[in-house]
Design a protein around this motif. Structure first.
Motif, mmCIF file in Angstrom:
data_model
loop_
_atom_site.group_PDB
_atom_site.id
_atom_site.type_symbol
_atom_site.label_atom_id
_atom_site.label_comp_id
_atom_site.label_asym_id
_atom_site.label_seq_id
_atom_site.Cartn_x
_atom_site.Cartn_y
_atom_site.Cartn_z
ATOM 1 N N CYS A 42 0.847 -1.191 0.000
ATOM 2 C CA CYS A 42 0.000 0.000 0.000
ATOM 3 C C CYS A 42 0.889 1.250 0.000
ATOM 4 O O CYS A 42 2.032 1.203 0.444
ATOM 5 N N ASP A 86 0.683 3.636 1.906
ATOM 6 C CA ASP A 86 0.745 4.163 3.272
ATOM 7 C C ASP A 86 2.187 4.500 3.684
ATOM 8 O O ASP A 86 3.092 3.684 3.528
ATOM 9 N N HIS A 104 -1.704 -4.156 5.205
ATOM 10 C CA HIS A 104 -1.292 -3.709 6.544
ATOM 11 C C HIS A 104 -2.516 -3.368 7.391
ATOM 12 O O HIS A 104 -3.610 -3.132 6.862
ATOM 13 N N CYS A 147 -5.552 0.135 7.571
ATOM 14 C CA CYS A 147 -5.342 0.701 6.226
ATOM 15 C C CYS A 147 -6.452 1.700 5.881
ATOM 16 O O CYS A 147 -7.639 1.375 5.888
ATOM 17 N N GLY A 148 -6.036 2.906 5.536
ATOM 18 C CA GLY A 148 -6.991 3.962 5.214
ATOM 19 C C GLY A 148 -7.794 3.666 3.966
ATOM 20 O O GLY A 148 -8.968 4.043 3.863
#
Ligand SMILES: [Zn+2]
Length: 245
Positions: free
Chosen positions: A97, A99, A150, A153-154
């Motif tokens: 990701c 992130d 992860h 996660c947004g």
């Protein structure tokens, strides 16, 4: 501290193995990448051939262990950059990701030139990512495709909430199948981290399935044992990468 780490025989072998793993199928100018204290040109054919996808996964686990125990390898990154400038021989491609808290090289304790790194919010693979993986494995000789989701996660939260925003809308729609496929009897909301993480885990497994279904190149490489495609989950709080093989 630096000297003791540099003289650690196991780490040296690990690096030798990694450096030579891609030599036979190198992209770039073969033989031009050695020159750093971490790159060895004297490895035998036999040693190189010992590297399997499973051993590379073991290297990843060992690197994550060093990271989370606060004992990453000493690196001279500029020397690594110079040593790899004319050719790269990465052992794996990690697809994670975007992130900011989940940079694969750091959490797996790899230096420059060791892994290809692809990142998309929510680690959903489109054809460009699949093409990048095919390049990494078929053209450049990487032996592992590791999908890394992860915790917290947004992108997963946004998909659960049905966020609509420009191009993000279409991206988050690709996470929706993971939400629907997640069996969870508690509160199915973005505020429930347990549910968010369950969806993220399912999303990793769907991405792995997606890679196998949509990439004949990677599927064939895996069926002959040349590569391994695996999923993983990175825990932001503990630093642990859990391998879902
Ligand atoms: Zn994320």
């Amino acid at each position: 501290m630096q000297h003791s780490q540099l003289s650690d025989a196991r780490d040296r072998f690990d690096r030798r193995a990694f450096c030579k793993a891609g030599v036979a199928t190198a992209v770039g100018l073969a033989g031009a990448s050695f020159g750093s204290p971490f790159a060895y040109a004297d490895l035998t054919q036999e040693q190189r051939d010992k590297m399997t996808p499973d051993e590379i996964l073991q290297q990843m686990k060992a690197g994550n262990e060093r990271f989370r125990s606060g004992k990453p390898l000493h690196r001279d990154l500029m020397r690594e950059a110079q040593a790899t400038a004319k050719g790269q021989y990465p052992a794996a491609i990690v697809f994670g990701c975007v992130d900011s808290r989940a940079p694969a090289e750091l959490i797996l304790d790899f230096g420059i030139g060791y892994i290809f790194s692809g990142r998309v919010a929510g680690n959903v693979a489109d054809e460009d990512i699949l093409g990048s993986m095919e390049f990494a494995c078929k053209a450049a000789g990487s032996k592992v495709v590791l999908v890394m989701g992860h915790t917290a996660c947004g992108a997963i939260k946004g998909a659960i909430d049905g966020v609509q925003l420009g191009n993000l809308t279409a991206l988050l729609a690709k996470v929706r199948p993971a939400i629907e496929a997640t069996r969870y009897t508690g509160e199915r909301s973005a505020k429930n981290y347990e549910f968010v993480d369950a969806v993220a885990r399912k999303n990793v497994s769907l991405t792995v399935t997606n890679i196998r279904e949509r990439s004949a190149v990677l599927r064939d490489l895996e069926s002959t044992g040349s590569i391994k495609i695996a999923g993983s989950m990175y825990n932001l709080e503990t630093g642990v990468v859990e391998f879902l093989v």
